[in-house]
Every structure is written in structure tokens, then in C-alpha cells.
Scaffold this active site. Sequence first.
Site, short mmCIF file in Angstrom:
data_model
loop_
_atom_site.label_atom_id
_atom_site.label_comp_id
_atom_site.label_asym_id
_atom_site.label_seq_id
_atom_site.Cartn_x
_atom_site.Cartn_y
_atom_site.Cartn_z
N GLY A 17 12.12 6.94 17.18
CA GLY A 17 13.33 7.58 16.64
C GLY A 17 13.48 8.99 17.16
CG ASP A 77 4.38 18.58 12.77
OD1 ASP A 77 4.41 17.32 12.77
OD2 ASP A 77 3.88 19.22 11.84
CG PHE A 166 13.64 8.44 12.73
CD1 PHE A 166 14.57 9.18 13.42
CD2 PHE A 166 12.44 9.05 12.38
CE1 PHE A 166 14.31 10.51 13.77
CE2 PHE A 166 12.17 10.38 12.73
CZ PHE A 166 13.13 11.10 13.43
NE ARG A 195 13.00 15.53 16.23
CZ ARG A 195 13.21 14.94 15.06
NH1 ARG A 195 14.34 14.32 14.82
NH2 ARG A 195 12.30 14.96 14.12
#
Length: 214
Positions: A17, A77, A166, A195
Site C-alpha cells: 500500500g 515510518d 490500506f 505521506r
Amino acid sequence: MKIQIKRRVLLASTNQGKLAELAELIGTTNEKIEWVSLKAYPDVGEIAEDGDTFAENARKKALGYAKATGLWTIADDSGLVIDALDGQPGVYSARYATDECGDNRKDIDTANYKKVLAELKDIPDIKRTARFMCCLCLASPEKVLLETEGTFEGIINRGPIGENGFGYDPIFYIPPLNKTAAQLAPQEKNSISHRGNAIRKLKQLLEDLLVSIA
Ligand code: ITT
């Protein structure tokens, strides 16, 4: 004629994902960079994510995979921070419900969000605030080169809605859009997500860095 030699950069994630989102954001064509994923390095072992913060884990993964492969490496992360749970699942997001499920990514994701929903059962809507966080690190085998961070604010829904994305996307509701993250098309999610924000910043810094060392 000047020949441009591309620098190979590793995207160090095993989460499909995440990889799909990173690939979409980074794009596959860049005259200065050739992107490769961990799939091209099946013999490289996993780096433990045992830090207390997203930034620490991203740094550890980026440096670890860079040393193992000899390549400049980008690691991410990320996770979900829920205010009513004092910041949990946080750095434990990937395996929050680890005791209750096996190794299939889809099952793990479902068990994780079900655990969150159960824990927030008695929490009123106004106190269900949360955010996704993403820390990115670019490292060479010798040192950390760049670090960026992105956040994405939302509310934990009372049940899953949507099929896209996801992880915790089906329970992450975005009030201004009146949708969960799992109801967003990939490009739409990337344009506002933790992200997306972190990678756009990293991409700009990386281009500047490549120019400065050319
Ligand atoms: P890698 O370490 O191989 O990259 P991972 O899934 O273990 O894959 P993390 O340790 O960063 O990655 O865990 C992040 C977890 O946080 C991820 O598994 C999801 O459960 C959750 N998460 C992160 N970003 C998310 C997003 O955009 N949407 C939904 N859930 C997300």
C-alpha cells in the site's frame, strides 16, 4: 554530448500500500534518479523498528538498508496517533493487534482497526480526533542526508467505510471532505495525506541536493 548518469535510490518498504503511494508520488521517470524497491534485494534482511518515535525508526531503516545495499535509501515510518488513546497505536500501528491475527496484511489491517474501534467504543465523537504521521529519511551508507515529516488530521469513525487505500484508512474520517481515507481515489489521498506532504518536501530537497553535488 553530456551523458547523465542516474543515481539509483532504494525505496525501503515491504508494505505494498505504501509502495504504491510512494511510487505514484515520486513518479517513475526522473532524469537524475533510478528508483528501485526492496524486491530487487531479496537477500537483505529486515531492519527492526524498535525506536520510540517515527523519526528514529525512519532513520534506522534508511541507514540500515543503505549500509546493506550500498545505495542511497529512502525509508518511511508512519502510523496513526489517536488523542483519546494517548497517542496509540503510534509506532505500533503496523501490528497493533498482533496477538489476534496471522501474517496476511489485509487480515492484520482489519484486526488493527477493529481493535481501535473497540477501544474507542465509549468515546464521544468530539474526542475521537486523530492524525496520521509520516517521517521520511534519505540516507547514504555513511549518514543521514535528509529528513521530512507530514501529518494528516481526521476523526476515528464508528465503523469501516470504503475500499481504497490500506491500513486504518476505512476508519479515518476527513470532515472537510465528508469521506474516509478509504473513499478517496489514490491521487486525491496523496494530495492531502501525511505521506504525500512528507514526500513532496523530500523530493524538493533531494532535487536541490543533487544539483548541489553535481
Ligand atoms: P514497512 O516498514 O515495510 O514500510 P509497515 O507496514 O511495517 O511497512 P510501518 O512500520 O511504517 O510500515 O507501519 C505503518 C502502519 O501504520 C501501517 O502498517 C498502517 O497500519 C498504518 N498506516 C500508515 N500510513 C497509513 C495510511 O496512509 N493509511 C492507513 N494506514 C496507515
